[in-house]
Design a protein around this motif. Sequence first.
Motif, PDB file in Angstrom:
ATOM      1  N   LEU B 120       0.807  -1.229   0.000  1.00  0.00           N
ATOM      2  CA  LEU B 120       0.000   0.000   0.000  1.00  0.00           C
ATOM      3  C   LEU B 120       0.833   1.269   0.000  1.00  0.00           C
ATOM      4  O   LEU B 120       0.307   2.346  -0.269  1.00  0.00           O
ATOM      5  N   GLY B 121       2.086   1.179   0.360  1.00  0.00           N
ATOM      6  CA  GLY B 121       2.925   2.364   0.485  1.00  0.00           C
ATOM      7  C   GLY B 121       3.450   2.438   1.899  1.00  0.00           C
ATOM      8  O   GLY B 121       4.378   1.701   2.249  1.00  0.00           O
ATOM      9  N   ALA B 122       2.824   3.270   2.732  1.00  0.00           N
ATOM     10  CA  ALA B 122       3.343   3.440   4.090  1.00  0.00           C
ATOM     11  C   ALA B 122       2.240   3.837   5.076  1.00  0.00           C
ATOM     12  O   ALA B 122       2.313   4.875   5.719  1.00  0.00           O
ATOM     13  N   PRO B 123       1.228   2.983   5.227  1.00  0.00           N
ATOM     14  CA  PRO B 123       0.154   3.340   6.173  1.00  0.00           C
ATOM     15  C   PRO B 123       0.561   3.226   7.640  1.00  0.00           C
ATOM     16  O   PRO B 123      -0.066   3.847   8.496  1.00  0.00           O
ATOM     17  N   LEU B 124       1.585   2.426   7.957  1.00  0.00           N
ATOM     18  CA  LEU B 124       1.913   2.147   9.369  1.00  0.00           C
ATOM     19  C   LEU B 124       3.133   2.921   9.858  1.00  0.00           C
ATOM     20  O   LEU B 124       3.784   2.511  10.814  1.00  0.00           O
ATOM     21  N   ILE B 125       3.434   4.037   9.219  1.00  0.00           N
ATOM     22  CA  ILE B 125       4.625   4.805   9.610  1.00  0.00           C
ATOM     23  C   ILE B 125       4.525   5.290  11.046  1.00  0.00           C
ATOM     24  O   ILE B 125       5.515   5.440  11.739  1.00  0.00           O
ATOM     25  N   HIS B 126       3.307   5.545  11.458  1.00  0.00           N
ATOM     26  CA  HIS B 126       3.124   6.081  12.810  1.00  0.00           C
ATOM     27  C   HIS B 126       2.342   5.074  13.664  1.00  0.00           C
ATOM     28  O   HIS B 126       1.945   4.030  13.187  1.00  0.00           O
ATOM     29  N   ASP B 127       2.165   5.415  14.945  1.00  0.00           N
ATOM     30  CA  ASP B 127       1.538   4.514  15.921  1.00  0.00           C
ATOM     31  C   ASP B 127       0.312   3.784  15.362  1.00  0.00           C
ATOM     32  O   ASP B 127      -0.534   4.384  14.706  1.00  0.00           O
ATOM     33  N   PHE B 128       0.211   2.504  15.676  1.00  0.00           N
ATOM     34  CA  PHE B 128      -0.899   1.721  15.147  1.00  0.00           C
ATOM     35  C   PHE B 128      -1.288   0.597  16.107  1.00  0.00           C
ATOM     36  O   PHE B 128      -0.535   0.239  17.011  1.00  0.00           O
ATOM     37  N   ALA B 129      -2.490   0.076  15.868  1.00  0.00           N
ATOM     38  CA  ALA B 129      -2.997  -1.058  16.647  1.00  0.00           C
ATOM     39  C   ALA B 129      -3.332  -2.197  15.701  1.00  0.00           C
ATOM     40  O   ALA B 129      -3.736  -1.963  14.554  1.00  0.00           O
ATOM     41  N   VAL B 130      -3.140  -3.401  16.168  1.00  0.00           N
ATOM     42  CA  VAL B 130      -3.403  -4.604  15.378  1.00  0.00           C
ATOM     43  C   VAL B 130      -4.477  -5.409  16.103  1.00  0.00           C
ATOM     44  O   VAL B 130      -4.320  -5.733  17.279  1.00  0.00           O
ATOM     45  N   ILE B 131      -5.570  -5.677  15.407  1.00  0.00           N
ATOM     46  CA  ILE B 131      -6.725  -6.332  16.038  1.00  0.00           C
ATOM     47  C   ILE B 131      -7.231  -7.436  15.113  1.00  0.00           C
ATOM     48  O   ILE B 131      -7.407  -7.225  13.918  1.00  0.00           O
ATOM     49  N   SER B 132      -7.465  -8.611  15.673  1.00  0.00           N
ATOM     50  CA  SER B 132      -8.099  -9.697  14.914  1.00  0.00           C
ATOM     51  C   SER B 132      -9.595  -9.682  15.185  1.00  0.00           C
ATOM     52  O   SER B 132     -10.022  -9.538  16.336  1.00  0.00           O
ATOM     53  N   LEU B 133     -10.389  -9.853  14.135  1.00  0.00           N
ATOM     54  CA  LEU B 133     -11.847  -9.905  14.328  1.00  0.00           C
ATOM     55  C   LEU B 133     -12.354 -11.325  14.580  1.00  0.00           C
ATOM     56  O   LEU B 133     -13.562 -11.535  14.697  1.00  0.00           O
ATOM     57  N   SER B 134     -11.436 -12.278  14.659  1.00  0.00           N
ATOM     58  CA  SER B 134     -11.892 -13.652  14.911  1.00  0.00           C
ATOM     59  C   SER B 134     -12.305 -13.807  16.368  1.00  0.00           C
ATOM     60  O   SER B 134     -11.510 -13.556  17.284  1.00  0.00           O
ATOM     61  N   ASP B 135     -13.548 -14.216  16.593  1.00  0.00           N
ATOM     62  CA  ASP B 135     -13.992 -14.445  17.968  1.00  0.00           C
ATOM     63  C   ASP B 135     -14.022 -15.930  18.325  1.00  0.00           C
ATOM     64  O   ASP B 135     -14.666 -16.329  19.285  1.00  0.00           O
ATOM     65  N   LEU B 136     -13.283 -16.717  17.573  1.00  0.00           N
ATOM     66  CA  LEU B 136     -13.157 -18.131  17.931  1.00  0.00           C
ATOM     67  C   LEU B 136     -12.487 -18.276  19.296  1.00  0.00           C
ATOM     68  O   LEU B 136     -12.847 -19.139  20.082  1.00  0.00           O
ATOM     69  N   LEU B 137     -11.479 -17.446  19.551  1.00  0.00           N
ATOM     70  CA  LEU B 137     -10.692 -17.583  20.772  1.00  0.00           C
ATOM     71  C   LEU B 137     -10.744 -16.338  21.662  1.00  0.00           C
ATOM     72  O   LEU B 137     -10.030 -16.255  22.655  1.00  0.00           O
ATOM     73  N   THR B 138     -11.559 -15.373  21.287  1.00  0.00           N
ATOM     74  CA  THR B 138     -11.642 -14.106  22.030  1.00  0.00           C
ATOM     75  C   THR B 138     -13.110 -13.675  22.086  1.00  0.00           C
ATOM     76  O   THR B 138     -13.786 -13.717  21.060  1.00  0.00           O
ATOM     77  N   PRO B 139     -13.599 -13.253  23.248  1.00  0.00           N
ATOM     78  CA  PRO B 139     -14.994 -12.784  23.291  1.00  0.00           C
ATOM     79  C   PRO B 139     -15.180 -11.546  22.408  1.00  0.00           C
ATOM     80  O   PRO B 139     -14.321 -10.653  22.400  1.00  0.00           O
ATOM     81  N   TRP B 140     -16.282 -11.488  21.682  1.00  0.00           N
ATOM     82  CA  TRP B 140     -16.531 -10.359  20.776  1.00  0.00           C
ATOM     83  C   TRP B 140     -16.547  -9.025  21.524  1.00  0.00           C
ATOM     84  O   TRP B 140     -16.104  -8.001  21.004  1.00  0.00           O
ATOM     85  N   GLU B 141     -17.005  -9.028  22.777  1.00  0.00           N
ATOM     86  CA  GLU B 141     -17.076  -7.781  23.553  1.00  0.00           C
ATOM     87  C   GLU B 141     -15.681  -7.178  23.727  1.00  0.00           C
ATOM     88  O   GLU B 141     -15.515  -5.961  23.730  1.00  0.00           O
ATOM     89  N   LYS B 142     -14.685  -8.038  23.887  1.00  0.00           N
ATOM     90  CA  LYS B 142     -13.308  -7.554  24.053  1.00  0.00           C
ATOM     91  C   LYS B 142     -12.796  -6.952  22.733  1.00  0.00           C
ATOM     92  O   LYS B 142     -12.106  -5.927  22.725  1.00  0.00           O
ATOM     93  N   ILE B 143     -13.160  -7.586  21.639  1.00  0.00           N
ATOM     94  CA  ILE B 143     -12.772  -7.078  20.321  1.00  0.00           C
ATOM     95  C   ILE B 143     -13.418  -5.701  20.096  1.00  0.00           C
ATOM     96  O   ILE B 143     -12.760  -4.743  19.675  1.00  0.00           O
TER      97      ILE B 143
END
Lengths: 245, 245
Positions: B120-143
Motif C-alpha cells: 500500500l505504500g506506508a500506512p503504518l509509519i506512525h503509531d498503530f494497533a493490530v486487532i483480529s476480528l476472529s472471535d473463535l478464541l476471544t470474546p466479541w465484547e473484548k474485540i
Amino acid sequence: MNTVYIVGIGPGEYKKMTIEAVDILKKCDIIVGYTVYIQLLMPYFPQKTYIDTPMKKEEERCRLAFQTAQKGHDVALVCSGDAGVYGLAGLMILLEKEYPGCRTEVVAGVSSMLSGAAVLGAPLIHDFAVISLSDLLTPWEKIEKRLLYAAEADFVICIYNPSSKKRADYLQKACDIILNKRSETTECAVVRNIGRQGEESVCMTLKCLREYRADMFCTVFIGSSMTKRIGERLVTPRGYNIEKF
Amino acid sequence: MNTVYIVGIGPGEYKKMTIEAVDILKKCDIIVGYTVYIQLLMPYFPQKTYIDTPMKKEEERCRLAFQTAQKGHDVALVCSGDAGVYGLAGLMILLEKEYPGCRTEVVAGVSSMLSGAAVLGAPLIHDFAVISLSDLLTPWEKIEKRLLYAAEADFVICIYNPSSKKRADYLQKACDIILNKRSETTECAVVRNIGRQGEESVCMTLKCLREYRADMFCTVFIGSSMTKRIGERLVTPRGYNIEKF
C-alpha cells in the motif's frame, strides 16, 4: 523510470534480512542510509557506493536517494527493521512527485516489534498497539492519549524509542500513564540490541519497568492482563484452553 | 536437547522469507504446518517429510511437532507471516514443559501488516494497533472494546481475520464501531493475497469499507486522521513539515 527501493534490513544481522532485501541490495549500485545502518551493511555488500547521512537528516537522505536515482543509478534507501514502521517509506512516497522519472518501491523487513518478540517468546500473539515515545515529530499529548487508551483497551503495548539522552524520563512517564489503568504486576520486558552484538532481554513487572533506564537501543514490551511469564520468556495466550496452563 | 523451530514464513513467496527461515527449513528434516502453507513450501524444499494438519487443529499440530522432535528429528513448525502474531509461537511455548528434552526457538518473519503495508505504500509509519476480528478464541465484547479505544486514540488500525463464512458481517460491525469516533472519509485499504498469486489492493473510505465484502485472504488497514491517499497508495505522515505535502 528509475526505481528507488526503500528496504527494511531487519535488526541488522545478515540472516534476518529477507531474500528480497538481499537481492535488491546486490542489484543496486548505490545504497543510501543512516550512518549506523550503512556500517552494518558494508561488510555484507562490499562493492557498493554508500551515501550516509547522520540522524535528523532524514529529508536530506530521502532527497539524495531520489537525486542519485535521477542520474540513472539503481538506488536502495535502507532503514533498520521495516521501512514502513517509523521509517522513511512515508516521506519517500510524499516526496516522489518532486522527482519526475522516479518511482518508489517499499520492501518489507522484520521490524523490531517482531524480532524482539521472537527473542522474548511470544508476547504479541494477541491484539497489540505500537507506540513511539519520541516527541520530535509528534506532540507529547497525543502520545499520552494513545498510551492511556491502549492501556484501557488491554492491548499488549510495544514501545519504540523509549528513551534518549534528552528524554531520559519518558519511559517512566509512559509507565505512570499506563499504571492508571493496569496492575503494577503486569508482565513487561525490554530487549536491547536485537539481532546485534550484545543482544539481551530482561523480563520485569510494570512497577520495575518504571524504574528501568532504557536507552535508544531498547524495544519495550508491556503485556496485556493475559500475558504470562514462563521462565525468562513472555507469552500472551490466545485462548486455547488456557486455563490448563 | 531437541529444538523445534517455530518459523514465520512471511506471506508465502520464497523471496519474502528471511535468510534465517530458509536456512532453518533447509536444515530440518521434518516440516509441520497447516495444509495451505505446507503446499506453498513444498516446491521450494522438495526433499523433506511434511506433516500437515487442517485448520482448527492447532494444538494437535503443536503436539505433533514436539512428538516428532522427541524422536530425534530436526523439526520446523511453520506459520504464515510471523509465528508470533496470531501464530503458534505462544501455544508452543506454553506446551513446551510437557515435552522433556525439547526446547523451542521462534524465528521472526514478515507479518501481513508489514507486507500489506509495503504493497500500500506506508500506512503504518506512525503509531498503530493490530486487532483480529476472529472471535473463535476471544470474546466479541473484548474485540469491540479494543476497536473503540483504538479509534478514539486515533491509531492506524490493521485488522487481521476481517471475515469468514460464519462471520460475514464482522467487518461491517467493526466499521460501525469505528465510525462512532472517526470520520466516514477516513482513508482505508484492503490488501488481498499478499505476496501470493492474485495479489491485489484497493483504497477506499471508511464508509465504503463498511460495505466491502472481505474474505479470509484480506488484511484491512484503517487510517488515522492523518493518513493520506496518494494515488493508489496510503501514507501516514510522521510530521516532517507535512503542511508542505
